[in-house]
Design a protein around this motif. Structure first.
Motif, PDB file in Angstrom:
ATOM      1  N   MET A   1      26.182   5.370 -75.475  1.00 37.75           N
ATOM      2  CA  MET A   1      25.708   4.872 -74.184  1.00 37.75           C
ATOM      3  C   MET A   1      24.362   5.512 -73.879  1.00 37.75           C
ATOM      4  SD  MET A   1      27.501   5.091 -70.424  1.00 37.75           S
ATOM      5  CE  MET A   1      28.649   3.765 -70.636  1.00 37.75           C
ATOM      6  N   ALA A   2      23.434   4.774 -73.312  1.00 36.80           N
ATOM      7  CA  ALA A   2      22.117   5.306 -72.997  1.00 36.80           C
ATOM      8  C   ALA A   2      22.237   6.318 -71.864  1.00 36.80           C
ATOM      9  CB  ALA A   2      21.183   4.170 -72.588  1.00 36.80           C
ATOM     10  N   GLU A   3      21.221   7.161 -71.766  1.00 35.20           N
ATOM     11  CA  GLU A   3      21.229   8.164 -70.706  1.00 35.20           C
ATOM     12  C   GLU A   3      21.341   7.514 -69.339  1.00 35.20           C
ATOM     13  OE1 GLU A   3      20.415  11.852 -70.429  1.00 35.20           O
ATOM     14  OE2 GLU A   3      21.667  11.593 -72.174  1.00 35.20           O
ATOM     15  N   ASP A   4      20.587   6.499 -69.080  1.00 28.77           N
ATOM     16  CA  ASP A   4      20.710   5.728 -67.842  1.00 28.77           C
ATOM     17  C   ASP A   4      20.876   4.278 -68.232  1.00 28.77           C
ATOM     18  OD1 ASP A   4      18.711   8.068 -66.531  1.00 28.77           O
ATOM     19  OD2 ASP A   4      20.283   7.296 -65.240  1.00 28.77           O
ATOM     20  N   ALA A   5      22.055   3.749 -67.965  1.00 28.15           N
ATOM     21  CA  ALA A   5      22.334   2.391 -68.400  1.00 28.15           C
ATOM     22  C   ALA A   5      21.564   1.359 -67.595  1.00 28.15           C
ATOM     23  CB  ALA A   5      23.839   2.118 -68.307  1.00 28.15           C
ATOM     24  N   ASP A   6      21.136   1.716 -66.390  1.00 30.37           N
ATOM     25  CA  ASP A   6      20.366   0.788 -65.577  1.00 30.37           C
ATOM     26  C   ASP A   6      18.878   1.019 -65.856  1.00 30.37           C
ATOM     27  OD1 ASP A   6      19.117  -0.728 -63.695  1.00 30.37           O
ATOM     28  OD2 ASP A   6      20.183   0.090 -61.972  1.00 30.37           O
ATOM     29  N   PRO A   7      18.189   0.063 -66.474  1.00 32.37           N
ATOM     30  CA  PRO A   7      16.785   0.269 -66.818  1.00 32.37           C
ATOM     31  C   PRO A   7      15.888   0.401 -65.605  1.00 32.37           C
ATOM     32  CG  PRO A   7      17.436  -1.998 -67.245  1.00 32.37           C
ATOM     33  CD  PRO A   7      18.693  -1.250 -66.906  1.00 32.37           C
ATOM     34  N   ALA A   8      16.348  -0.039 -64.436  1.00 30.00           N
ATOM     35  CA  ALA A   8      15.521   0.047 -63.229  1.00 30.00           C
ATOM     36  C   ALA A   8      15.390   1.484 -62.745  1.00 30.00           C
ATOM     37  CB  ALA A   8      16.106  -0.821 -62.120  1.00 30.00           C
ATOM     38  N   ARG A   9      16.317   2.355 -63.181  1.00 29.87           N
ATOM     39  CA  ARG A   9      16.280   3.750 -62.755  1.00 29.87           C
ATOM     40  C   ARG A   9      16.022   4.613 -63.979  1.00 29.87           C
ATOM     41  NH1 ARG A   9      21.097   2.384 -60.103  1.00 29.87           N
ATOM     42  NH2 ARG A   9      22.223   3.647 -61.587  1.00 29.87           N
ATOM     43  N   LYS A  10      14.807   5.045 -64.154  1.00 33.01           N
ATOM     44  CA  LYS A  10      14.425   5.833 -65.320  1.00 33.01           C
ATOM     45  C   LYS A  10      14.863   7.285 -65.133  1.00 33.01           C
ATOM     46  CE  LYS A  10      11.877   2.575 -67.296  1.00 33.01           C
ATOM     47  NZ  LYS A  10      12.543   1.722 -68.228  1.00 33.01           N
ATOM     48  N   SER A  11      15.332   7.904 -66.210  1.00 34.21           N
ATOM     49  CA  SER A  11      15.655   9.325 -66.181  1.00 34.21           C
ATOM     50  C   SER A  11      14.354  10.117 -66.172  1.00 34.21           C
ATOM     51  CB  SER A  11      16.481   9.704 -67.407  1.00 34.21           C
ATOM     52  OG  SER A  11      16.667  11.106 -67.453  1.00 34.21           O
ATOM     53  N   ILE A  12      14.337  11.231 -65.455  1.00 25.90           N
ATOM     54  CA  ILE A  12      13.149  12.086 -65.450  1.00 25.90           C
ATOM     55  C   ILE A  12      13.537  13.468 -65.972  1.00 25.90           C
ATOM     56  CG2 ILE A  12      11.867  10.854 -63.688  1.00 25.90           C
ATOM     57  CD1 ILE A  12      12.863  12.810 -61.609  1.00 25.90           C
ATOM     58  N   GLY A  13      14.469  13.487 -66.918  1.00 29.16           N
ATOM     59  CA  GLY A  13      14.841  14.735 -67.562  1.00 29.16           C
ATOM     60  C   GLY A  13      15.824  15.542 -66.738  1.00 29.16           C
ATOM     61  N   ALA A  14      15.722  16.871 -66.884  1.00 32.00           N
ATOM     62  CA  ALA A  14      16.684  17.748 -66.218  1.00 32.00           C
ATOM     63  C   ALA A  14      16.545  17.694 -64.704  1.00 32.00           C
ATOM     64  CB  ALA A  14      16.500  19.178 -66.704  1.00 32.00           C
ATOM     65  N   ARG A  15      15.346  17.394 -64.216  1.00 34.62           N
ATOM     66  CA  ARG A  15      15.151  17.259 -62.772  1.00 34.62           C
ATOM     67  C   ARG A  15      15.770  15.939 -62.326  1.00 34.62           C
ATOM     68  NH1 ARG A  15      10.385  15.452 -60.206  1.00 34.62           N
ATOM     69  NH2 ARG A  15       9.553  15.290 -62.323  1.00 34.62           N
ATOM     70  N   ARG A  16      16.458  15.974 -61.206  1.00 30.46           N
ATOM     71  CA  ARG A  16      17.151  14.764 -60.759  1.00 30.46           C
ATOM     72  C   ARG A  16      16.191  13.674 -60.323  1.00 30.46           C
ATOM     73  NH1 ARG A  16      22.111  16.476 -56.762  1.00 30.46           N
ATOM     74  NH2 ARG A  16      23.080  18.007 -58.117  1.00 30.46           N
ATOM     75  N   ASN A  17      16.447  12.470 -60.781  1.00 28.75           N
ATOM     76  CA  ASN A  17      15.772  11.295 -60.256  1.00 28.75           C
ATOM     77  C   ASN A  17      16.495  10.942 -58.958  1.00 28.75           C
ATOM     78  OD1 ASN A  17      15.456   8.488 -59.617  1.00 28.75           O
ATOM     79  ND2 ASN A  17      14.535   8.187 -61.619  1.00 28.75           N
ATOM     80  N   PRO A  18      15.809  10.961 -57.804  1.00 21.97           N
ATOM     81  CA  PRO A  18      16.498  10.725 -56.534  1.00 21.97           C
ATOM     82  C   PRO A  18      17.253   9.397 -56.475  1.00 21.97           C
ATOM     83  CG  PRO A  18      14.292  11.578 -56.148  1.00 21.97           C
ATOM     84  CD  PRO A  18      14.399  11.275 -57.616  1.00 21.97           C
ATOM     85  N   ASP A  19      16.671   8.348 -57.068  1.00 23.14           N
ATOM     86  CA  ASP A  19      17.352   7.044 -57.046  1.00 23.14           C
ATOM     87  C   ASP A  19      18.648   7.095 -57.847  1.00 23.14           C
ATOM     88  OD1 ASP A  19      15.341   5.986 -55.485  1.00 23.14           O
ATOM     89  OD2 ASP A  19      14.267   5.093 -57.180  1.00 23.14           O
ATOM     90  N   SER A  20      18.561   7.655 -59.052  1.00 18.31           N
ATOM     91  CA  SER A  20      19.753   7.745 -59.897  1.00 18.31           C
ATOM     92  C   SER A  20      20.800   8.653 -59.272  1.00 18.31           C
ATOM     93  CB  SER A  20      19.384   8.278 -61.287  1.00 18.31           C
ATOM     94  OG  SER A  20      18.568   7.354 -61.969  1.00 18.31           O
ATOM     95  N   ALA A  21      20.367   9.810 -58.755  1.00 16.92           N
ATOM     96  CA  ALA A  21      21.314  10.751 -58.150  1.00 16.92           C
ATOM     97  C   ALA A  21      22.003  10.110 -56.948  1.00 16.92           C
ATOM     98  CB  ALA A  21      20.588  12.023 -57.737  1.00 16.92           C
ATOM     99  N   GLY A  22      21.232   9.400 -56.145  1.00 11.81           N
ATOM    100  CA  GLY A  22      21.821   8.729 -54.982  1.00 11.81           C
ATOM    101  C   GLY A  22      22.837   7.677 -55.388  1.00 11.81           C
TER     102      GLY A  22
END
Length: 199
Positions: A1-22
């Motif tokens: 499985m990809a790190e973020d399955a939703d391509p609209a929310r890009k991972s930004i590494g160890a720092r939380r992506n606010p959209d993904s975290a929310g």
């Protein structure tokens, strides 16, 4: 499985992506409502949030850590600042009992405490949370010190633990309907042990 399955929310590494975290926290809340604590899993949250499990585990190392953040998001407990320590503590406990009683957060927190008895990751997450809460409740006591209401050498963190012990006992024994008179009596016993000699 990809790190973020939703391509609209890009991972930004160890720092939380606010959209993904929310999205993950919202999904966790929804899974908790639908499945309860027993049916809650990282897999279910990942599916609902359209996020990869590695992303969730990078930001929350355990199910307990994720649930504690959900609990903190839901927690809305006013901490009074009346200018009198006794009233502040009574008000805080009344508000806390009411919140635990009237929302799902009480049962979530009770389950987390239970899981911490047999799961090291849950125990560590709970200990970290309790340390932060101890500091927060200790601020009520530090305000009272500044007013000269309690002795300067009182250990605020230890008194905060006494208040938390009273609250947790009531949560764990499902006695959240305690009347104000009993809460006030318990706070009064603590107050008599810590008040400044001439107050």
């Amino acid at each position: 499985m990809a790190e973020d399955a939703d391509p609209a929310r890009k991972s930004i590494g160890a720092r939380r992506n606010p959209d993904s975290a929310g999205a993950i926290l919202e999904a966790a809340e929804a899974v908790l409502v639908e499945a309860g604590y027993a049916g809650f899993s990282i897999e279910a949250v990942a599916r609902r949030a359209r996020a990869g499990k590695p992303t969730i585990y990078r930001w929350w190392p355990s199910k307990a850590a994720l649930l504690l953040e959900v609990y903190q998001r839901q927690k809305r407990v006013d901490v009074p600042d009346t200018g009198r320590l006794e009233e502040d503590l009574v008000g805080f406990l009344k508000n806390l009992f009411s919140h635990w009683r009237e929302t799902s957060s009480g049962s979530v927190f009770r389950s987390l405490i239970a899981e911490a008895q047999s799961d090291d990751t849950a125990s560590a997450a709970l200990a970290d949370y309790a340390l932060g809460r101890r500091s927060h409740t200790g601020q009520i006591l530090e305000r009272a010190k500044a007013r000269g209401e309690i002795a300067a050498d009182i250990d605020s963190a230890l008194v905060a633990d006494l208040i938390a012990s009273f609250a947790w006992k009531h949560l764990l024994t499902n006695r959240l309907d305690e009347d104000e008179a009993t809460i006030r009596k318990a706070v009064g016993y603590v107050m008599r042990g810590i008040e400044a000699p001439d107050s």
